[in-house]
Write an enzyme that holds these catalytic residues in place. Structure first.
Site, short mmCIF file in Angstrom:
data_model
loop_
_atom_site.label_atom_id
_atom_site.label_comp_id
_atom_site.label_asym_id
_atom_site.label_seq_id
_atom_site.Cartn_x
_atom_site.Cartn_y
_atom_site.Cartn_z
N LEU A 144 8.19 -5.70 10.71
CA LEU A 144 8.96 -6.21 9.65
C LEU A 144 9.02 -4.89 8.39
O LEU A 144 9.81 -4.32 8.22
CB LEU A 144 8.45 -7.56 8.96
CG LEU A 144 9.31 -7.82 7.57
CD1 LEU A 144 10.68 -8.20 7.54
CD2 LEU A 144 8.41 -9.10 6.95
N THR A 145 7.70 -4.51 8.12
CA THR A 145 7.30 -3.65 7.26
C THR A 145 7.79 -2.19 7.73
O THR A 145 7.78 -1.85 9.03
CB THR A 145 5.63 -3.39 7.35
OG1 THR A 145 5.34 -4.96 7.07
CG2 THR A 145 5.36 -2.43 6.06
N SER A 151 6.12 -4.63 0.36
CA SER A 151 6.07 -5.83 -0.31
C SER A 151 7.36 -6.43 -0.48
O SER A 151 7.51 -7.64 -0.77
CB SER A 151 5.37 -5.72 -1.60
OG SER A 151 4.00 -5.31 -1.59
N SER A 250 9.30 -17.39 7.14
CA SER A 250 8.91 -18.52 7.87
C SER A 250 7.62 -18.33 8.96
O SER A 250 6.59 -19.13 9.03
CB SER A 250 10.09 -19.38 8.63
OG SER A 250 10.24 -18.68 9.94
N LEU A 252 5.56 -15.46 8.57
CA LEU A 252 4.53 -15.05 7.63
C LEU A 252 3.70 -16.16 7.16
O LEU A 252 2.67 -15.96 6.95
CB LEU A 252 4.97 -14.19 6.64
CG LEU A 252 5.81 -12.69 6.83
CD1 LEU A 252 6.28 -11.96 5.51
CD2 LEU A 252 4.95 -11.87 7.62
N GLU A 376 0.45 -9.66 5.04
CA GLU A 376 0.74 -10.99 4.84
C GLU A 376 0.91 -11.20 3.24
O GLU A 376 0.57 -12.32 2.74
CB GLU A 376 -0.12 -12.09 5.30
CG GLU A 376 -0.44 -11.85 6.65
CD GLU A 376 0.91 -12.00 7.75
OE1 GLU A 376 2.01 -12.26 7.06
OE2 GLU A 376 0.88 -11.81 8.93
N THR A 378 0.50 -8.93 -0.46
CA THR A 378 -1.03 -8.24 -1.22
C THR A 378 -1.54 -9.52 -2.21
O THR A 378 -0.68 -10.54 -2.59
CB THR A 378 -0.60 -7.18 -1.74
OG1 THR A 378 0.44 -7.62 -3.02
CG2 THR A 378 -0.08 -6.33 -1.30
C1 LIG Z 1 -4.17 -3.77 9.10
C2 LIG Z 1 -2.62 -4.04 8.77
C3 LIG Z 1 -1.93 -4.67 9.65
C4 LIG Z 1 -0.50 -5.32 9.47
N1 LIG Z 1 0.26 -5.58 10.46
C5 LIG Z 1 1.67 -5.76 10.26
C6 LIG Z 1 2.46 -6.30 11.33
O1 LIG Z 1 1.79 -6.74 12.62
N2 LIG Z 1 3.73 -6.38 11.10
C7 LIG Z 1 4.43 -5.81 9.87
O2 LIG Z 1 5.51 -5.98 9.81
N3 LIG Z 1 3.61 -5.42 8.86
C8 LIG Z 1 2.26 -5.42 8.93
N4 LIG Z 1 1.62 -4.81 8.13
C9 LIG Z 1 2.12 -4.26 6.76
C10 LIG Z 1 1.85 -5.38 5.55
O3 LIG Z 1 2.61 -6.63 5.48
C11 LIG Z 1 2.06 -4.14 4.28
O4 LIG Z 1 1.12 -3.51 4.41
C12 LIG Z 1 2.04 -5.20 3.14
O5 LIG Z 1 3.50 -5.98 2.96
C13 LIG Z 1 2.05 -4.19 1.79
O6 LIG Z 1 3.10 -3.31 1.76
P1 LIG Z 1 2.77 -1.66 1.41
O7 LIG Z 1 1.54 -1.29 2.38
O8 LIG Z 1 3.93 -0.94 1.76
O9 LIG Z 1 2.44 -1.72 0.05
P2 LIG Z 1 3.47 -1.81 -1.23
O10 LIG Z 1 4.31 -2.58 -1.10
O11 LIG Z 1 3.99 -0.22 -1.35
O12 LIG Z 1 2.38 -2.13 -2.31
C14 LIG Z 1 1.40 -1.17 -2.85
C15 LIG Z 1 0.62 -1.74 -4.03
O13 LIG Z 1 1.52 -2.10 -5.10
C16 LIG Z 1 1.54 -3.44 -5.27
N5 LIG Z 1 2.92 -3.84 -5.70
C17 LIG Z 1 4.25 -4.08 -5.00
N6 LIG Z 1 4.95 -4.70 -5.40
C18 LIG Z 1 4.53 -5.22 -6.94
C19 LIG Z 1 4.94 -5.70 -7.89
N7 LIG Z 1 6.29 -6.25 -8.01
N8 LIG Z 1 4.14 -6.01 -9.04
C20 LIG Z 1 2.82 -5.74 -8.95
N9 LIG Z 1 2.38 -4.90 -8.10
C21 LIG Z 1 3.16 -4.68 -6.91
C22 LIG Z 1 1.04 -4.20 -4.07
O14 LIG Z 1 0.41 -5.32 -4.33
C23 LIG Z 1 -0.02 -3.03 -3.64
O15 LIG Z 1 -1.11 -3.29 -4.41
C24 LIG Z 1 0.04 -4.58 8.21
C25 LIG Z 1 -0.59 -3.98 7.26
C26 LIG Z 1 -2.01 -3.61 7.68
C27 LIG Z 1 -2.81 -3.03 6.48
#
Ligand SMILES: Cc1cc2nc3c(=O)[nH]c(=O)nc-3n(C[C@H](O)[C@H](O)[C@H](O)COP(=O)(O)OP(=O)(O)OC[C@H]3O[C@@H](n4cnc5c(N)ncnc54)[C@H](O)[C@@H]3O)c2cc1C
Length: 397
Positions: A144-145, A151, A250, A252, A376, A378
């Site tokens: 997905l990501t 996020s 669903s 997640l 899943e 933040t």
């Molecule tokens: C170990 C690991 C395993 C993972 N496994 C999977 C996987 O199997 N499949 C998959 O699809 N993804 C996976 N992910 C991805 C994970 O779901 C994302 O890292 C997560 O959704 C956050 O996205 P980002 O890292 O791009 O951070 P960003 O979205 O860039 O966020 C950075 C910071 O900004 C904050 N932020 C964002 N929007 C807002 C807002 N509106 N207001 C205030 N603060 C905000 C966030 O809370 C965070 O603190 C994994 C991540 C990790 C670290």
């Protein structure tokens, strides 16, 4: 002291349990806990420090997880164990007491990849993939990501274009668990008709997955960047019933639910490590456990562990009754992961200098939980979900 295979079902040997939590569990639930705990004691604990240091994901234990019915365990049919939500949670807590990376694997396989196929797939997709995934013979991942869509997955750029009957996928996915060892990837992509899901065999031409390294967290697990370059798929690769973000969300929610329990497993293991150490370690001629400051730390940790497990169980019972609401999952995920990190870090202080070595679990758990608080949803995302629930005002944008 941790409960072992020799402990009778129902016998409470939980050092952190101040409220007779076990009296809330059925015999079947306690028996499952003993089974998974024994597996963790035998297959994970003796090896986890080495795996973490070597950044090794132990593919070799996956078939045993399949034999124990841990893969897709809450799903019914197709060789899945058909366990309750509470049983799934109990298993997750035990696995994460071993290491978050191993619970994460079970979550990606069962709650994400298998759930996507089970909830939204065609009969052909279900029969082709689910039985092998339940046995641990096939590994799945969930894409997905993206590098610029975390996020806010609605900003995803991966695109699936129609070419006759076929679909052609292009894009990049990031942080995708187990993608380089997976047999199948559930990939979410924009289409002319909105976001859709695709079941992509990882051997497809144009599919590549490269591990993201080095990491300071989840080292006994793999996350990858996936490149999709003109990946051509037949019409049957589309998940027919998933339309829009409801499809991935669903799944997640299933994974987020498991985290509520899993995080408390890591917290409990950290507490137990600190408790045992504090009884053995003498400073100023007395065990650390005999000092009021240490007891306060242990008591504060135990209170949060008891509350965290109660919350997990309550939400699990709601889920089994079909009454669990999405914002309630956010309550559990936000609270239990936040408390688990605090507990793991506090446990580390009791271990002093020895606490920064891999001989002891708390700092490894704390490092892993940094990932758990990020994936899943933040902390901030779950806070915004709950803020909207309380105020009626969305503050995401
Ligand atoms: C170990 C690991 C395993 C993972 N496994 C999977 C996987 O199997 N499949 C998959 O699809 N993804 C996976 N992910 C991805 C994970 O779901 C994302 O890292 C997560 O959704 C956050 O996205 P980002 O890292 O791009 O951070 P960003 O979205 O860039 O966020 C950075 C910071 O900004 C904050 N932020 C964002 N929007 C807002 C807002 N509106 N207001 C205030 N603060 C905000 C966030 O809370 C965070 O603190 C994994 C991540 C990790 C670290």
């Amino acid at each position: 002291m941790s409960q072992t295979a020799s402990t009778a079902v129902g016998e409470t040997l939980e050092p952190a349990d101040l409220i007779d939590f076990d009296s809330l569990l059925s015999r079947e639930e306690l028996a499952l806990r003993t089974t998974v705990r024994t597996f963790v004691d035998e297959a994970i604990r003796p090896n986890i420090a080495g795996w973490f240091e070597a950044a090794h994901f132990p593919l070799e234990i996956v078939p045993e997880m399949g034999r124990l019915g841990l893969l897709g365990m809450h799903l019914h049919g197709y060789g899945c164990a058909g366990r309750t939500a509470v049983e799934y949670g109990i298993a997750g807590a035990e696995l994460e007491a071993g290491d978050s990376g191993l619970r994460t694997f079970v979550s990606v396989q069962g709650s994400l990849a298998m759930s996507a196929i089970a909830k939204w797939g065609s009969e052909e997709q279900k029969s082709r993939w689910l039985p092998g995934m339940a046995k641990g013979e096939l590994i799945g991942c969930f894409g997905l990501t993206e590098p610029t869509a975390g996020s806010d997955p609605s900003a995803m750029k991966t695109f699936a274009r129609r070419d006759g009957e076929d679909w052609v996928l292009n894009g990049t996915k990031r942080w995708i668990g187990l993608a380089n060892v997976a047999d199948v990837a559930v990939i979410w992509a924009q289409t002319d008709g909105g976001i859709r899901g695709f079941v992509v065999p990882t051997g497809s031409s144009g599919f590549s997955a490269v591990p993201i390294e080095p990491k300071l967290s989840m080292r006994a697990s793999i996350q990858c960047e996936i490149e999709l370059t003109d990946v051509r798929l037949p019409a049957g690769a589309l998940l027919p019933d998933a339309h829009g973000l409801r499809g991935p969300f669903s799944c997640l929610n299933e994974a987020r639910y498991g985290i509520i329990w899993g995080a408390m497993g890591a917290a409990r293991d950290s507490f137990e490590a600190a408790l045992a150490y504090s009884k053995d370690r003498l400073q100023f001629d007395k065990p650390l456990a005999g000092y009021q400051l240490t007891q306060q730390k242990l008591v504060d940790m135990a209170l949060e562990i008891n509350k965290g497990f109660l919350l997990a169980l309550h939400l699990g019972r709601l889920k089994d009754a079909g009454a669990l609401q999405n914002h309630q999952i956010s309550v559990g995920k936000l609270n239990n992961v936040r408390e688990a990190i605090a507990i793991a870090r506090e446990a580390r202080t009791i271990l002093g200098g020895n606490g920064i070595t891999l001989e002891y679990s708390p700092l490894r758990h704390a490092n892993n939980l940094e990932s758990v608080r990020t994936y899943e949803g933040t902390d901030e995302v779950h806070t915004l979900i709950l803020g909207q629930r309380l105020t009626g005002l969305p503050a995401f944008r």
